[in-house]
Design a protein around this motif. Structure first.
Motif, PDB file in Angstrom:
ATOM      1  N   ARG A 158       0.741  -0.795  -0.635  1.00 46.44           N
ATOM      2  CA  ARG A 158      -0.183  -0.328  -0.019  1.00 46.44           C
ATOM      3  C   ARG A 158       0.836   0.802  -0.137  1.00 46.44           C
ATOM      4  N   ARG A 203      -9.546   0.963  -8.160  1.00 45.26           N
ATOM      5  CA  ARG A 203      -7.899   1.158  -9.040  1.00 45.26           C
ATOM      6  C   ARG A 203      -7.833   3.064  -9.225  1.00 45.26           C
ATOM      7  N   GLU A 219     -11.252   5.861  -8.209  1.00 51.07           N
ATOM      8  CA  GLU A 219     -11.157   4.545  -7.910  1.00 51.07           C
ATOM      9  C   GLU A 219     -13.604   4.096  -8.133  1.00 51.07           C
ATOM     10  N   VAL A 251      -8.801  -2.773   1.194  1.00 45.67           N
ATOM     11  CA  VAL A 251      -7.756  -3.448   0.259  1.00 45.67           C
ATOM     12  C   VAL A 251      -7.057  -4.434  -0.523  1.00 45.67           C
ATOM     13  N   ALA A 279       1.786   2.052  -3.271  1.00 46.44           N
ATOM     14  CA  ALA A 279       0.756   2.270  -4.506  1.00 46.44           C
ATOM     15  C   ALA A 279       0.412   3.513  -4.396  1.00 46.44           C
ATOM     16  N   LYS A 285      -2.683   2.078  -7.493  1.00 47.39           N
ATOM     17  CA  LYS A 285      -3.260   0.130  -7.419  1.00 47.39           C
ATOM     18  C   LYS A 285      -3.065  -0.569  -8.350  1.00 47.39           C
ATOM     19  N   HIS A 324      -5.755  -7.441  -2.738  1.00 47.19           N
ATOM     20  CA  HIS A 324      -4.344  -7.636  -3.890  1.00 47.19           C
ATOM     21  C   HIS A 324      -5.573  -8.796  -5.029  1.00 47.19           C
ATOM     22  N   LEU A 350      -3.741  -3.931  -6.799  1.00 48.45           N
ATOM     23  CA  LEU A 350      -4.117  -4.149  -5.485  1.00 48.45           C
ATOM     24  C   LEU A 350      -6.350  -3.114  -5.538  1.00 48.45           C
ATOM     25  N   ARG A 351      -6.668  -3.592  -5.423  1.00 51.11           N
ATOM     26  CA  ARG A 351      -7.608  -2.542  -5.169  1.00 51.11           C
ATOM     27  C   ARG A 351      -9.225  -2.437  -4.324  1.00 51.11           C
TER      28      ARG A 351
END
Length: 358
Positions: free
Chosen positions: A37, A102, A96, A173, A40, A106, A175, A111-112
């Motif tokens: 994180r 994302r 987002e 968050v 990102a 991210k 993966h 990531l999301r």
């Protein structure tokens, strides 16, 4: 005997996000921790700086075109505040919402942002995350140093790595990528092929089979003693769920590979039979490609019947080869070649089902 070998095997904790969908299905996803994180966030901060420089350049060109004195100091501060709000709040909320949770940073890390129930993140949730982040996390307008320490402490202490903004908005968050790529399914050892064919795998837990699959995919990464210990613990769990017992004299990893290879072979064969039947009932919807058809008879152990090439004049329909007399009798759907009428020579598919099957 070591005490570690007597403990039951637990599957590796990949899906630790504890997300459950609305249909009460646990989602196999991994929660993002502070390391990924922060990476990102650094990428997003760099992109925000580029956007900030672009806004400043555009605003400077616009102000230069205005007459001298048309913009006072209060208006300039207002424009500066609007630009900061767009960068710090509008940037994460916009991405987002438009990019499935994302931001560019991210998305680059994999990531999301999702809701705690696994649903897509909403506008109010994204706005709450952004406002809390600006106020007490990054850049932290309220007591910057103290808020940074509090934010890091919350992320390290939370079981799913959530920050203050996630706790307020009800998000987290996760993966979107797996940690390692899958290796091919191990092939059955020829010496155990006959034993594997007679196995009863109905009591083999899918989670235990997945744990076996993960071990065999990563066995090359372990040292000799650790690999043997894990294989022994796994085999003791698997041996209690299958029958008959195997012949002795081989390592535990070889037995695991034989069980998993046979399980995979049966799954592929069931899928091939379903596609054969689908192609017979709905020729236009169930056409088989070369990639969909199972391997030839040379790779089938102990005379397992494999589908023959397509029936002439009837594309997409294949007829399974009759099982040899040495193979155990099994109830399998049989597809007979098309019968051809002498009048119009039009092939008519005929499908038989084994007795006792719906």
């Amino acid at each position: 005997m070591s005490t570690a070998a007597s403990r039951p095997w637990n599957a590796p904790a990949w899906g630790d996000a504890e997300l459950v969908s609305g249909e009460a299905v646990e989602l196999d996803v991994r929660a993002a921790r502070i390391g990924s994180r922060v990476l990102a966030l650094l990428l997003d901060v760099g992109i925000q700086l580029l956007f900030g420089l672009l806004l400043v350049a555009l605003a400077g060109l616009g102000l230069a075109a205005l007459p001298h004195g048309a913009i006072d100091a209060a208006t300039e501060r207002a424009l500066l505040t609007i630009g900061l709000v767009l960068l710090l709040v509008g940037y994460p909320v916009l991405f987002e919402r438009l990019n499935h949770g994302r931001t560019p940073g991210k998305a680059a890390v994999g990531l999301r942002v999702v809701s705690v129930d696994g649903a897509p993140v909403g506008v109010r949730q994204s706005l709450a995350r952004a406002l809390v982040g600006v106020a007490v996390e990054w850049p932290g307008l309220v007591l910057p140093l103290l808020s940074w320490v509090a934010g890091v402490t919350v992320m390290l202490s939370d079981s799913r790595g959530r920050r203050l903004g996630d706790l307020v908005a009800g998000t987290m968050v996760v993966h979107t990528r797996t940690a390692t790529s899958w290796r091919p399914v191990p092939a059955t050892v020829p010496a155990l092929r006959g034993w594997a064919y007679t196995l009863d795998l109905s009591r083999l837990d899918p989670k235990l089979a997945l744990a076996t699959r993960q071990y065999l995919a990563r066995a090359h990464l372990f040292t000799g003693a650790a690999s043997d210990d894990l294989a022994l613990r796994l085999w003791r769990e698997v041996a209690t769920a299958i029958t008959p017992p195997p012949p002795g004299g081989l390592p535990a990893a070889v037995y695991l590979a034989a069980v998993l290879g046979e399980r995979h072979r049966r799954a592929r064969h069931r899928l091939a039979e379903e596609r054969v039947l689908t192609a017979a009932l709905w020729p236009r919807l169930g056409l088989l490609t070369e990639a969909d058809r199972p391997a030839g008879p040379a790779s089938a152990p102990l005379g397992v019947p494999w589908p023959r090439p397509a029936v002439p004049g009837h594309p997409g329909v294949v007829a399974p080869e009759p099982p040899p007399t040495s193979a155990p009798a099994q109830s399998r759907p049989a597809v007979r070649p098309s019968t051809v009428a002498e009048s119009d020579r039009t092939p008519v598919p005929d499908v038989e089902r084994a007795p006792g099957r719906p």
